[in-house]
Enzyme design. Sequence first.
Site, PDB file in Angstrom:
ATOM      1  N   GLY A 232       0.748  -1.123   0.105  1.00 29.75           N
ATOM      2  CA  GLY A 232      -0.019   0.127  -0.030  1.00 29.75           C
ATOM      3  C   GLY A 232       0.952   1.195   0.193  1.00 29.75           C
ATOM      4  O   GLY A 232       1.957   1.066  -0.647  1.00 29.75           O
ATOM      5  N   SER A 233       0.324   2.397   0.574  1.00 30.03           N
ATOM      6  CA  SER A 233       0.869   3.679   0.559  1.00 30.03           C
ATOM      7  C   SER A 233       2.161   3.537   1.389  1.00 30.03           C
ATOM      8  O   SER A 233       2.071   2.961   2.539  1.00 30.03           O
ATOM      9  CB  SER A 233      -0.108   4.735   0.807  1.00 30.03           C
ATOM     10  OG  SER A 233      -0.390   4.556   2.057  1.00 30.03           O
ATOM     11  N   GLY A 237       2.102   2.442   5.346  1.00 31.10           N
ATOM     12  CA  GLY A 237       3.432   1.554   5.603  1.00 31.10           C
ATOM     13  C   GLY A 237       4.404   1.897   6.727  1.00 31.10           C
ATOM     14  O   GLY A 237       4.697   0.988   7.547  1.00 31.10           O
ATOM     15  N   GLU A 254       5.730  -3.357   0.784  1.00 37.86           N
ATOM     16  CA  GLU A 254       5.763  -3.062  -0.732  1.00 37.86           C
ATOM     17  C   GLU A 254       5.078  -1.964  -1.031  1.00 37.86           C
ATOM     18  O   GLU A 254       3.667  -1.751  -0.797  1.00 37.86           O
ATOM     19  CB  GLU A 254       5.133  -4.152  -1.522  1.00 37.86           C
ATOM     20  CG  GLU A 254       5.930  -5.514  -1.259  1.00 37.86           C
ATOM     21  CD  GLU A 254       7.425  -5.635  -1.803  1.00 37.86           C
ATOM     22  OE1 GLU A 254       7.698  -4.579  -2.947  1.00 37.86           O
ATOM     23  OE2 GLU A 254       8.273  -6.266  -1.486  1.00 37.86           O
ATOM     24  N   CYS A 288       1.873   1.195  -8.457  1.00 39.21           N
ATOM     25  CA  CYS A 288       3.061   1.574  -7.763  1.00 39.21           C
ATOM     26  C   CYS A 288       4.285   1.789  -8.655  1.00 39.21           C
ATOM     27  O   CYS A 288       5.253   2.526  -8.148  1.00 39.21           O
ATOM     28  CB  CYS A 288       3.472   0.951  -6.587  1.00 39.21           C
ATOM     29  SG  CYS A 288       3.526  -0.838  -7.063  1.00 39.21           S
TER      30      CYS A 288
END
Length: 486
Positions: A232-233, A237, A254, A288
Site C-alpha cells: 500500500g501507500s 506503511g 511493498e 505503484c
Amino acid sequence: MTSFFTDLAQQYVDGEWRPGKGAWDIIDFNPYSGEKLASITVATADEVDQAYRAAERTQPDWADTNPYARRAVLEKALRVVEEREDEIGEAIVAELGGTRLKAGFELHLAKEFLREAAQLTLRSTGQILPSPTEGKENRVYRLPVGVVGVISPFNFPFLLSLKSVAPALALGNAVVLKPHQNTPICGGTLIAKVFEEAGLPAGLLNVVVTDIAEIGDSLLEHPVPQVISFTGSDRIGRHVARVCAAQLKRAVLELGGNSALIVLDDADVDYAVDAAVFSRYIHQGQVCMAANRILVDRAVEQEFTEKFVAKVASLRVGDPADPATHIGPLISSSQADAVSKLVDETVAAGATALLHGRAEGNVVSPSVLTGLAADAPVLQQEIFGPVALLVPFDGEDEAVRIANDTPYGLSGAVHTGNIERGVRVGQRIRTGMIHINDGTVHDEPIVPFGGEKNSGLGRLNGESMLEAFTTQKWISVQHGRSQFPF
C-alpha cells in the site's frame, strides 16, 4: 454478476462463512457505474482475534503436512482459478474498474504466481554446516514463521493478495488476510473461496473484511502473527512498520513509487513512446511501478513529446467493460477529485498542460504536463492517476540526478540504443528494480521484487519468499564429548 458478489459478502473465519458483528457495513460499489455490488458488515477486533486463534491452532498440523500434499492444494487452487477465469475477470472489471486488458494481465500474473508457490513447497531446505569444534555437527533448519498477517491494496487486489497468501501457505504457515475496503471480494473473500474449493484445511486461511475505524491496530498488534506483509501507500506503511517494530514483528512492506522512465538521446523514440504510454496509463495510472516521471533528453524531446501526446490523445476513455477501452475509472470519487485538483494546481503554478484531463464521474481522462519547475511538489510524489510529467534533461548525469531526486525507489526504465549504456545508467539509479528498453511495470514470480528508500522493506518473489515467510533454527549435535573450562 450480482449474485457472485453477494455470495462472497461475508467474513471467512475458521472455515466458516458468517456475517461480521460490527455496527456498520462496508458498501462495495462498481466505480464506473456506481452500482452497489454488495454490503458487508465489518469484522470486529474480537473476530480478528478469532481469525488469528484459528490460524494459530491449525498451523502446526499444516507445517507437519508432507510438502507434496501442500503442493497438491496449491496446484488445485491454480486449477480453480483457471476454471473460473472468465468469472474472476468480470469481477475485476466490476469491482475495481479494471479494463479487460488489465483484468487479463492480472489473471495471467496470478496464475504464474500460483505455479511458483506450488513449487515453493519443495524448496524450504536445510543445511549441514561444519564446526570448528571436534565432533560437532551443525544442522540449520528452515521452518515456517507460524502465522502471517496480509494486508492487500485495491489496485491489483487478486494478484497482490495471492502474492503473499499463496507462498505463505505453501511454506507451512497459516494466514489472516485483510483486503482493502474498496475491493473486499477480489482481494479477500474470493481468495478464500478459491482455497476452500482447492481443499485447504479449515482455519489456515481467514479473511476479515474490516477497517481501522473498527479494529484500530489489532490486526498488527495481535500476539499471534510473526510477520505482517503489507502492500500500500508509504504513509500507512510507515505506521505498519512502527507498530511491528514495537511488537518485534517482521514487516515486509511493498510501498509506493515515483518511477522515472528515461529516454536517452540514442533511444528508439517510437518504441520509447509505446513503453512510456503503457507504463504511465496502465490501470489509469493506479500502479505503484507506473512511470510518474518521463525524462527525455533534449536531443529527442520535441519528437518524443509530439508522438507521446498524439498516442495518449488516441487512448479510449470510458466503460472498462468495453474491450476497446484503455482508461477506465479511478477507484473512488475522492481519488478522482484528488487527481483533478492536483492537475489544476500544477497548471496554476506554471506548468503547461499539453493535455488537460477532465473528470466525468470517477473517469478522469489523461493529462500530460510539462514545463515543471525543478522544485515542483508534484515531481516528488506518487500520482495514482492518469497524469504524465515530461521532464527534459541534458546528458546522462542530469538524467540520473533527476531520477534520484525523489524519496521513492521502486522501479524505473532506461531507453537507449546501447544496452550496456542503459545498464550503466540503471546501476546509478537508487531503485529496487529497473528495466532496460522496456516499461516500468513488471512483476515475475522468481525475481526479487521490492524497493529502496520510501518504497518499502524486504523483497518478495522466488527465493525471497523463503526469507519473508520462514525462519532458521540452528540445532547442533555433539557426536563426541565437549571439553568445558569448568
